[in-house]
Structures are given as C-alpha cells and as structure tokens.
Motif scaffolding. Sequence first.
Motif, mmCIF file in Angstrom:
data_model
loop_
_atom_site.group_PDB
_atom_site.id
_atom_site.type_symbol
_atom_site.label_atom_id
_atom_site.label_comp_id
_atom_site.label_asym_id
_atom_site.label_seq_id
_atom_site.Cartn_x
_atom_site.Cartn_y
_atom_site.Cartn_z
ATOM 1 N N SER A 1 -0.564 -3.804 1.063
ATOM 2 C CA SER A 1 -0.360 -5.116 0.457
ATOM 3 C C SER A 1 0.110 -6.164 1.457
ATOM 4 N N GLU A 2 0.678 -5.713 2.563
ATOM 5 C CA GLU A 2 1.160 -6.629 3.591
ATOM 6 C C GLU A 2 0.084 -6.991 4.610
ATOM 7 N N MET A 3 -1.054 -6.324 4.546
ATOM 8 C CA MET A 3 -2.156 -6.614 5.464
ATOM 9 C C MET A 3 -3.048 -7.698 4.883
ATOM 10 N N THR A 4 -3.901 -8.241 5.715
ATOM 11 C CA THR A 4 -4.862 -9.241 5.241
ATOM 12 C C THR A 4 -6.193 -8.575 4.924
ATOM 13 N N LEU A 5 -7.038 -9.279 4.209
ATOM 14 C CA LEU A 5 -8.356 -8.740 3.881
ATOM 15 C C LEU A 5 -9.139 -8.416 5.154
ATOM 16 N N GLY A 6 -9.021 -9.287 6.149
ATOM 17 C CA GLY A 6 -9.712 -9.059 7.415
ATOM 18 C C GLY A 6 -9.214 -7.814 8.123
ATOM 19 N N GLU A 7 -7.904 -7.563 8.071
ATOM 20 C CA GLU A 7 -7.338 -6.372 8.721
ATOM 21 C C GLU A 7 -7.802 -5.094 8.037
ATOM 22 N N LEU A 8 -7.945 -5.130 6.721
ATOM 23 C CA LEU A 8 -8.407 -3.950 5.996
ATOM 24 C C LEU A 8 -9.799 -3.536 6.467
ATOM 25 N N ILE A 9 -10.649 -4.534 6.708
ATOM 26 C CA ILE A 9 -11.997 -4.252 7.196
ATOM 27 C C ILE A 9 -11.953 -3.816 8.656
ATOM 28 N N GLY B 1 -10.916 -0.302 9.255
ATOM 29 C CA GLY B 1 -11.821 0.701 8.710
ATOM 30 C C GLY B 1 -11.368 1.312 7.401
ATOM 31 N N LEU B 2 -10.391 0.683 6.741
ATOM 32 C CA LEU B 2 -9.939 1.198 5.448
ATOM 33 C C LEU B 2 -10.990 0.961 4.371
ATOM 34 N N VAL B 3 -11.692 -0.155 4.464
ATOM 35 C CA VAL B 3 -12.775 -0.475 3.533
ATOM 36 C C VAL B 3 -13.885 -1.169 4.312
ATOM 37 N N SER B 4 -15.045 -1.220 3.697
ATOM 38 C CA SER B 4 -16.151 -1.977 4.273
ATOM 39 C C SER B 4 -16.298 -3.294 3.510
ATOM 40 N N LYS B 5 -17.117 -4.184 4.003
ATOM 41 C CA LYS B 5 -17.333 -5.458 3.318
ATOM 42 C C LYS B 5 -17.942 -5.236 1.940
ATOM 43 N N GLU B 6 -18.767 -4.208 1.823
ATOM 44 C CA GLU B 6 -19.422 -3.946 0.546
ATOM 45 C C GLU B 6 -18.466 -3.370 -0.490
ATOM 46 N N ASP B 7 -17.385 -2.719 -0.037
ATOM 47 C CA ASP B 7 -16.463 -2.080 -0.973
ATOM 48 C C ASP B 7 -15.799 -3.076 -1.916
ATOM 49 N N ALA C 1 -4.896 -3.457 -3.517
ATOM 50 C CA ALA C 1 -4.294 -2.557 -2.520
ATOM 51 C C ALA C 1 -4.384 -1.102 -2.981
ATOM 52 N N GLU C 2 -4.135 -0.864 -4.275
ATOM 53 C CA GLU C 2 -4.258 0.490 -4.816
ATOM 54 C C GLU C 2 -5.701 0.982 -4.714
ATOM 55 N N PHE C 3 -6.639 0.100 -4.993
ATOM 56 C CA PHE C 3 -8.057 0.438 -4.876
ATOM 57 C C PHE C 3 -8.400 0.841 -3.447
ATOM 58 N N VAL C 4 -7.899 0.087 -2.478
ATOM 59 C CA VAL C 4 -8.175 0.366 -1.065
ATOM 60 C C VAL C 4 -7.603 1.720 -0.657
ATOM 61 N N VAL C 5 -6.358 1.998 -1.068
ATOM 62 C CA VAL C 5 -5.714 3.267 -0.698
ATOM 63 C C VAL C 5 -6.461 4.452 -1.295
ATOM 64 N N HIS C 6 -6.779 4.376 -2.580
ATOM 65 C CA HIS C 6 -7.483 5.486 -3.230
ATOM 66 C C HIS C 6 -8.890 5.662 -2.658
ATOM 67 N N LEU C 7 -9.543 4.569 -2.346
ATOM 68 C CA LEU C 7 -10.884 4.647 -1.785
ATOM 69 C C LEU C 7 -10.853 5.308 -0.404
ATOM 70 N N ALA C 8 -9.900 4.883 0.436
ATOM 71 C CA ALA C 8 -9.784 5.464 1.773
ATOM 72 C C ALA C 8 -9.382 6.927 1.696
ATOM 73 N N LEU D 1 -5.308 4.990 10.526
ATOM 74 C CA LEU D 1 -6.029 3.793 10.089
ATOM 75 C C LEU D 1 -5.058 2.660 9.776
ATOM 76 N N LEU D 2 -3.894 3.030 9.299
ATOM 77 C CA LEU D 2 -2.871 2.032 8.997
ATOM 78 C C LEU D 2 -2.120 1.585 10.243
ATOM 79 N N GLY D 3 -2.404 2.231 11.363
ATOM 80 C CA GLY D 3 -1.718 1.883 12.605
ATOM 81 C C GLY D 3 -0.429 2.649 12.806
ATOM 82 N N ILE D 4 -0.268 3.766 12.099
ATOM 83 C CA ILE D 4 0.942 4.578 12.196
ATOM 84 C C ILE D 4 0.580 5.943 12.771
#
Length: 395
Positions: free
Chosen positions: A91-99, A102-108, A290-297, A310-313
Amino acid sequence: MSWQEKVKGFYQKTAHRFFSWVGPVLMVSSSVDEFKAEEYSNRNDKALPKTENIAQTAVSQNNDLSVSIYKPEVYRDIAELDVQKAVRLVSEMTLGELIQKGLVSKEDFRNYQFSAEDFMQMKPGRLGQKLEAGFVAKRLGRPKGECLTGVRSMVARKWGYDVWTHSGEAREWPQQVAKSNMPVVVLGQVKVDSKTLEDKGNIKREDLKLLQNSIVVIDGNVRGQPAGHISLVCAKFDAYGRRTKTVSYCDGKEDYDTVVEKKIGGGGRRYGDNATVMMPSDVTPSKGLAEFVVHLAAERTDNAVEFCKLLGIEGNQADALMRDKQTCFLAGTAGFSKSDVEQKMSRVYSKLSAKKKTADNLDVSPMLAENSLMRTKASQEKTHIQIQREPGRHV
C-alpha cells in the motif's frame, strides 16, 4: 523264491517307478519357484530405495531444482507470509513501482474490479497535481471541440511526453500512450450496454465521478461525436470525505457529472459506451487493490523468500514479514513446504512404479520353459543310467 521275497520285490519296483516320474516334476516345480523368487528379489533390489532415505532420494533425483526446501534462507513456503503485513507494505508503493518490481503486469490491473472505495482511497500524486495546476492556471472556459489538443499539450508541458495520434482523434490516444513511456497505468475500462446502461467493465460508469486527477478517454459515437472525448477528471471532497463536485479539463473546463449522466452510453448520447481510465503511475494503491496484488503475486510463486525479494526485502529482514512460528507450525509449514515435499516424493514414487511395471511386463516364460526342459532332460538321463546299473534289470 518265497512269497515274502516276491512281495518285497513288487514294492521295490513300484516305488522305483513312482519316484522316477515324480522326482523330475518336483525338481522342475522347485526350479520355477526358485527362479521367480530370484527374479522378484533382483527387481526389488534394483528398484526400491531404502525407506528411511526416501526424502533424500527425492532431492537427489531432482538435481535441477533451483531452490532447497531445507534452507530457510533460500526457501520458505508462501503460507508463512503474513499477508496483512505484506499488504501494508504494498500500500505504500506506487502503481509504477508495483509494475517495475514485477509484482503485477500492466494487464493485471484490468482483471481487478474497482469499487468506489478504491478511487476514494487512491489520492493524487505529484504528477496529477502538476497537470491540474497547469489547467487551473489557464483559467479555461467552456470546451471548444479541441479536447485532445488541450490534454496532449498540457501533458507535454508538465510531463515531457508529447504523444500524437495518426488521425488526431481522442479515442485512439490510449493505444498510442501504451506504446510510449508515459507515466500512467491503464486501470481498465467502463463498458456499458447502450440500451440499459448496465456496467460490464471492471470500472463502473458512476465511479468515474470519483476519479482524482486521472485521464479518461471515451470512445466515439457515429450519432454524436465519432472522435470521442478526453479530459483530466478531478473529483473534489469536503472535510468529511463526501464528494462535492467533479470537474474535468481539456481545452476547457466542464462539469463531469453531466458527461457521465448524459453523454456516455452510445445510442442517442454524444459519446460511445466505452471509457478507458489512465491514472498517473505515482499514485498509491487502495487497500483492496493492494490485497489483490499480494494474492496475485503469491499465486505465482510458492517461495516467500522470492516474494520478499520482489518487495525489495532480503536476508534476515524477511523475517519481519513472516508469521510467528507457532502459527506456521499449526499450518504445517514450519520452515519448509509440505506440498513441495509431497510433490517431489510423488515424482520418486512415479519412477519406482514405472520400473516395477517394466519388470512385471518382462517376458520370462521362454526362459522358464528352456530352464525347465533342461532340468527335466538331465533328470531323465540320470534315472535311465541308474536303471541300467540296477542288478537284474534289462532295458
């Protein structure tokens, strides 16, 4: 010769004949049993590993594995991940950072059903604010039919991306934007039935009024405006979070409530029944997204260590995103993947089953027949020689 001697001779001849026929049969039967036992023993000795080493056998027969399920620093089952902690981090990341991560693709994003709450929580970032400030400074009046020119020129001024369309029609702009590196994310589309206005897209038509500094492109309508329409949509809220109004900017300023309620939907309306929503990439996602992104990844990897990367940790810091050991133990994932072990063991058992099937299908009947014939012939020759040597016996 007395009668006792005659009886004794009769029994001797009868017993000798009986054993001369039964002996070879017993020998053949015994040799067959010995051969079967020997074959079964040989097959099992070659095929079956020691049961106490079955897990090690599973790993040794899968040397192509890229991770080890026995090393927590390399592999931890995804079930160990604390989903809520991961959601807060996403939730603290931006949409661009999620892409980018590699957590999600543009199509996701287009597979997520957006709600009114999502758009109210997704506050505008610096990119959207710069666009709105540019339009406000121009003190625009009513639109004059040059919506694409107005939006394109402002984006070029504030963001440095001047994206053209071949036809100059607004409805084609999203396709051209997708080919560029413009800092926006296509969230999806509004799709409505031109007769009933029923929503069929991943964004509801009415929720367009809640967009905060997002670019919306509406397709054309042959009965109204074939070129479609484009504008920067800006919803306004009071101190209690209630929407007060929604304005949009292009080559002019307009009330977007009127556009949504009266101009989208095809048929006798001015614009078509589809609208594409593009949001600046520096916007942070809503909790639902954010929940959608986590479950999808998480569905795409069973390794929590890789997910954390992927989260940088990395390293020991990943422990902060893991559930406590007691919870993991109760879930059956205390440091390794139960499902992963079962999968690898299943592969081993499949190989053993294949070997056993091959051994069972081995045609040993010719070998048995030949062996039995040789033993029978040898036994008969030995009996024949014994009869010839017996005193008083003539063959």
